[in-house]
Design a protein around this motif. Structure first.
Motif, PDB file in Angstrom:
ATOM      1  N   MET A  34       0.831  -1.199   0.000  1.00 28.87           N
ATOM      2  CA  MET A  34       0.000   0.000   0.000  1.00 28.87           C
ATOM      3  C   MET A  34       0.865   1.248   0.000  1.00 28.87           C
ATOM      4  O   MET A  34       1.930   1.284   0.628  1.00 28.87           O
ATOM      5  N   GLY A  35       0.376   2.265  -0.672  1.00 27.84           N
ATOM      6  CA  GLY A  35       1.093   3.527  -0.710  1.00 27.84           C
ATOM      7  C   GLY A  35       0.165   4.691  -0.454  1.00 27.84           C
ATOM      8  O   GLY A  35      -1.043   4.605  -0.689  1.00 27.84           O
ATOM      9  N   TRP A  36       0.739   5.762   0.057  1.00 24.04           N
ATOM     10  CA  TRP A  36       0.036   7.041   0.177  1.00 24.04           C
ATOM     11  C   TRP A  36       0.742   8.058  -0.734  1.00 24.04           C
ATOM     12  O   TRP A  36       1.989   8.132  -0.744  1.00 24.04           O
ATOM     13  N   GLY A 100       0.787  -7.833  -4.898  1.00 27.43           N
ATOM     14  CA  GLY A 100       1.982  -8.637  -4.696  1.00 27.43           C
ATOM     15  C   GLY A 100       3.254  -7.840  -4.571  1.00 27.43           C
ATOM     16  O   GLY A 100       4.314  -8.291  -4.969  1.00 27.43           O
ATOM     17  N   ALA A 101       3.142  -6.627  -4.028  1.00 27.09           N
ATOM     18  CA  ALA A 101       4.299  -5.727  -4.093  1.00 27.09           C
ATOM     19  C   ALA A 101       4.851  -5.394  -2.714  1.00 27.09           C
ATOM     20  O   ALA A 101       4.173  -5.517  -1.713  1.00 27.09           O
ATOM     21  N   GLY A 102       6.059  -4.933  -2.718  1.00 32.72           N
ATOM     22  CA  GLY A 102       6.635  -4.323  -1.532  1.00 32.72           C
ATOM     23  C   GLY A 102       6.339  -2.848  -1.568  1.00 32.72           C
ATOM     24  O   GLY A 102       5.241  -2.428  -1.933  1.00 32.72           O
ATOM     25  N   ILE A 103       7.294  -2.035  -1.223  1.00 32.21           N
ATOM     26  CA  ILE A 103       7.106  -0.594  -1.207  1.00 32.21           C
ATOM     27  C   ILE A 103       7.519  -0.040  -2.564  1.00 32.21           C
ATOM     28  O   ILE A 103       8.645  -0.250  -3.003  1.00 32.21           O
ATOM     29  N   ARG A 104       6.607   0.684  -3.203  1.00 33.42           N
ATOM     30  CA  ARG A 104       6.856   1.204  -4.550  1.00 33.42           C
ATOM     31  C   ARG A 104       6.622   2.705  -4.562  1.00 33.42           C
ATOM     32  O   ARG A 104       5.491   3.147  -4.463  1.00 33.42           O
ATOM     33  N   PRO A 105       7.669   3.512  -4.721  1.00 28.94           N
ATOM     34  CA  PRO A 105       7.508   4.967  -4.751  1.00 28.94           C
ATOM     35  C   PRO A 105       6.899   5.503  -6.047  1.00 28.94           C
ATOM     36  O   PRO A 105       6.433   6.637  -6.088  1.00 28.94           O
ATOM     37  N   ASN A 106       6.909   4.688  -7.100  1.00 28.54           N
ATOM     38  CA  ASN A 106       6.428   5.146  -8.406  1.00 28.54           C
ATOM     39  C   ASN A 106       4.926   4.940  -8.520  1.00 28.54           C
ATOM     40  O   ASN A 106       4.441   3.808  -8.410  1.00 28.54           O
ATOM     41  N   ARG A 107       4.210   6.019  -8.767  1.00 31.12           N
ATOM     42  CA  ARG A 107       2.748   5.926  -8.794  1.00 31.12           C
ATOM     43  C   ARG A 107       2.255   5.025  -9.909  1.00 31.12           C
ATOM     44  O   ARG A 107       1.150   4.473  -9.823  1.00 31.12           O
ATOM     45  N   PHE A 108       3.034   4.827 -10.942  1.00 34.00           N
ATOM     46  CA  PHE A 108       2.586   4.007 -12.070  1.00 34.00           C
ATOM     47  C   PHE A 108       2.631   2.508 -11.746  1.00 34.00           C
ATOM     48  O   PHE A 108       2.153   1.691 -12.535  1.00 34.00           O
ATOM     49  N   ASP A 109       3.198   2.152 -10.599  1.00 37.66           N
ATOM     50  CA  ASP A 109       3.263   0.747 -10.193  1.00 37.66           C
ATOM     51  C   ASP A 109       2.016   0.290  -9.446  1.00 37.66           C
ATOM     52  O   ASP A 109       1.919  -0.879  -9.087  1.00 37.66           O
ATOM     53  N   TYR A 110       1.076   1.188  -9.201  1.00 46.63           N
ATOM     54  CA  TYR A 110      -0.091   0.851  -8.408  1.00 46.63           C
ATOM     55  C   TYR A 110      -1.284   0.496  -9.283  1.00 46.63           C
ATOM     56  O   TYR A 110      -1.501   1.079 -10.342  1.00 46.63           O
ATOM     57  N   ASP A 111      -2.063  -0.461  -8.792  1.00 46.18           N
ATOM     58  CA  ASP A 111      -3.187  -0.991  -9.566  1.00 46.18           C
ATOM     59  C   ASP A 111      -4.511  -0.333  -9.230  1.00 46.18           C
ATOM     60  O   ASP A 111      -5.403  -0.260 -10.092  1.00 46.18           O
ATOM     61  N   TYR A 112      -4.667   0.093  -7.986  1.00 43.09           N
ATOM     62  CA  TYR A 112      -5.950   0.630  -7.538  1.00 43.09           C
ATOM     63  C   TYR A 112      -5.705   1.907  -6.736  1.00 43.09           C
ATOM     64  O   TYR A 112      -4.715   2.011  -6.000  1.00 43.09           O
TER      65      TYR A 112
END
Length: 123
Positions: A34-36, A100-112
């Motif tokens: 999850m990311g914010w 299925g992800a760890g921490i991803r700073p790139n917004r394009f890596d998010y699905d929802y």
């Protein structure tokens, strides 16, 4: 499919605190990183922190030491605790889920993505 709904935004004075919540639908929440993110008018959407499936966290320097992300898999919810808020933290805040992800700073890596919640910090 995952649906995300943010809440907890509002108006706060500089130096104050807010806690944002992001409630997720579906039984697979625990499998998502999850990311914010936040987006101020005229600016690109920027990463403000992320939490992995195993609750590892990471933050950019701009919020490190002030923002804390946590998750409660039993409640399908991720939180963003924001302390020592500054006027430059004013933005619409979004939560996002990456399968299925760890921490991803790139917004394009998010699905929802959620619909966002406004945070306004007065000086």
């Amino acid at each position: 499919q995952v649906q995300l709904v943010e809440s907890g935004g509002g108006l706060v004075q500089g130096g104050g605190s807010l806690r944002l919540s992001c409630a997720a639908s579906g039984r697979t929440f625990r499998t998502y990183g999850m990311g914010w993110f936040r987006q101020a008018p005229g600016k690109e959407r920027e990463f403000v922190g992320g939490i992995s499936r195993t609750s590892s966290t990471d933050y950019p320097d701009s919020v490190k030491g002030r923002f804390t992300i946590s998750r409660n898999n039993a409640k399908n919810t991720v939180y963003l605790q924001m302390n020592s808020l500054k006027p430059e933290d004013t933005a619409v805040y979004y939560c996002a889920a990456a399968a299925g992800a760890g921490i991803r700073p790139n917004r394009f890596d998010y699905d929802y993505w959620g619909q966002g919640t406004q945070v306004t910090v007065s000086s």
